[in-house]
Design a protein around this motif. Sequence first.
Motif, short mmCIF file in Angstrom:
data_model
loop_
_atom_site.label_atom_id
_atom_site.label_comp_id
_atom_site.label_asym_id
_atom_site.label_seq_id
_atom_site.Cartn_x
_atom_site.Cartn_y
_atom_site.Cartn_z
N UNK A 18 0.84 -1.20 0.00
CA UNK A 18 0.00 0.00 0.00
C UNK A 18 0.87 1.25 0.00
N UNK A 19 0.26 2.38 -0.38
CA UNK A 19 1.00 3.64 -0.47
C UNK A 19 1.41 4.10 0.92
N UNK A 20 2.70 4.32 1.09
CA UNK A 20 3.25 4.78 2.37
C UNK A 20 3.16 6.30 2.49
N UNK A 21 3.51 6.81 3.67
CA UNK A 21 3.57 8.26 3.87
C UNK A 21 4.51 8.90 2.85
N UNK A 22 5.68 8.26 2.68
CA UNK A 22 6.71 8.81 1.80
C UNK A 22 6.23 8.84 0.35
N UNK A 23 5.64 7.76 -0.11
CA UNK A 23 5.17 7.71 -1.50
C UNK A 23 4.00 8.66 -1.73
N UNK A 24 3.20 8.88 -0.70
CA UNK A 24 2.03 9.77 -0.86
C UNK A 24 2.43 11.22 -1.10
N UNK A 25 3.73 11.54 -0.89
CA UNK A 25 4.20 12.89 -1.16
C UNK A 25 4.34 13.16 -2.66
N UNK A 26 4.32 12.08 -3.46
CA UNK A 26 4.41 12.24 -4.91
C UNK A 26 3.01 12.38 -5.50
N UNK A 27 2.93 13.13 -6.58
CA UNK A 27 1.64 13.38 -7.23
C UNK A 27 0.99 12.09 -7.69
N UNK A 28 -0.33 11.98 -7.45
CA UNK A 28 -1.10 10.84 -7.94
C UNK A 28 -1.21 9.68 -6.97
N UNK A 29 -0.60 9.80 -5.80
CA UNK A 29 -0.65 8.71 -4.82
C UNK A 29 -1.43 9.14 -3.58
N UNK A 30 -2.25 8.23 -3.06
CA UNK A 30 -3.03 8.49 -1.85
C UNK A 30 -2.61 7.50 -0.76
N UNK A 31 -2.35 8.00 0.41
CA UNK A 31 -1.87 7.18 1.52
C UNK A 31 -2.80 5.98 1.79
N UNK A 32 -2.18 4.83 2.01
CA UNK A 32 -2.86 3.55 2.33
C UNK A 32 -3.64 2.95 1.16
N UNK A 33 -3.58 3.58 0.00
CA UNK A 33 -4.23 3.04 -1.19
C UNK A 33 -3.43 1.82 -1.68
N UNK A 34 -4.12 0.77 -2.10
CA UNK A 34 -3.44 -0.40 -2.65
C UNK A 34 -2.77 -0.02 -3.97
N UNK A 35 -1.51 -0.42 -4.12
CA UNK A 35 -0.78 -0.08 -5.34
C UNK A 35 -1.12 -1.07 -6.44
N UNK A 36 -1.51 -0.54 -7.58
CA UNK A 36 -1.84 -1.36 -8.75
C UNK A 36 -1.18 -0.77 -9.98
N UNK A 37 -1.35 -1.44 -11.11
CA UNK A 37 -0.85 -0.96 -12.40
C UNK A 37 0.65 -0.68 -12.36
N UNK A 38 1.40 -1.64 -11.82
CA UNK A 38 2.85 -1.46 -11.69
C UNK A 38 3.54 -1.24 -13.04
N UNK A 39 3.06 -1.95 -14.06
CA UNK A 39 3.69 -1.83 -15.37
C UNK A 39 3.56 -0.41 -15.91
N UNK A 40 2.40 0.19 -15.73
CA UNK A 40 2.19 1.56 -16.19
C UNK A 40 3.10 2.53 -15.43
N UNK A 41 3.24 2.31 -14.12
CA UNK A 41 4.14 3.17 -13.33
C UNK A 41 5.59 2.98 -13.77
N UNK A 42 5.94 1.74 -14.05
CA UNK A 42 7.29 1.43 -14.52
C UNK A 42 7.60 2.18 -15.81
#
Length: 214
Positions: free
Chosen positions: A168-192
């Motif tokens: 899930x999205x951590x505090x640190x990752x939520x600082x980046x645009x498009x991420x919401x804290x505790x949200x399940x991370x999906x679509x890894x290939x698109x992010x890659x």
Amino acid sequence: MDKTGRPQNTMREILSRNNFKGLRVKMLSQYDDDVIDGLYYAACQAESHIKKQSLAELDSLKNDNNMPDSDRNELELFLVDDNFEAELIRKISEEMVIAALYKTVEIVIKRMLAVSGLFSENEVRSFFRIKELKRLAGERVANLEELPGFSSYDELRCINNCIKHSGKVSDELSNFSGWSKNEKIEYFWEHYLRIKPGVRKFVTSLSIKIIEKM
């Protein structure tokens, strides 16, 4: 003798060593991510192949009037399981490309800094901690946060950490645009695909700065 009082031969040797080190740094920065892409493409091909086979088998079962319903149902469930596993492998491969890219770049950065001769072995070993990497590189090479592409590299690092821990999205990752804290991370290939060009830009920019400081 040169103006510093060093013998000319010694100066030539130093310049020659630095040129060789610079070449090694440049070569290290040109890492190959096609192999990483291949992990995902191979999983996609396997998924497609298994699903096509399953459809063919299902069609065959429907046309087999001699097979008992109980056997047919059991085989159909087996084919559904095959499809599920193939899809699962493809999804896992999406996470793997994130981890593989981060690990590749982490190793490349450490090796470039080690080759430069600007850091001790103990300092190089400490670079797995981002704070130490930023501090020491900032003192002797450049402010990493100001280099083009650093944000992509840092986002990649955060995504990789989330995969290793909660998914899930951590505090640190939520600082980046498009991420919401505790949200399940999906679509890894698109992010890659989105962050990969920026990560390469960062590695290239860092290699140039390292060579300048050698």
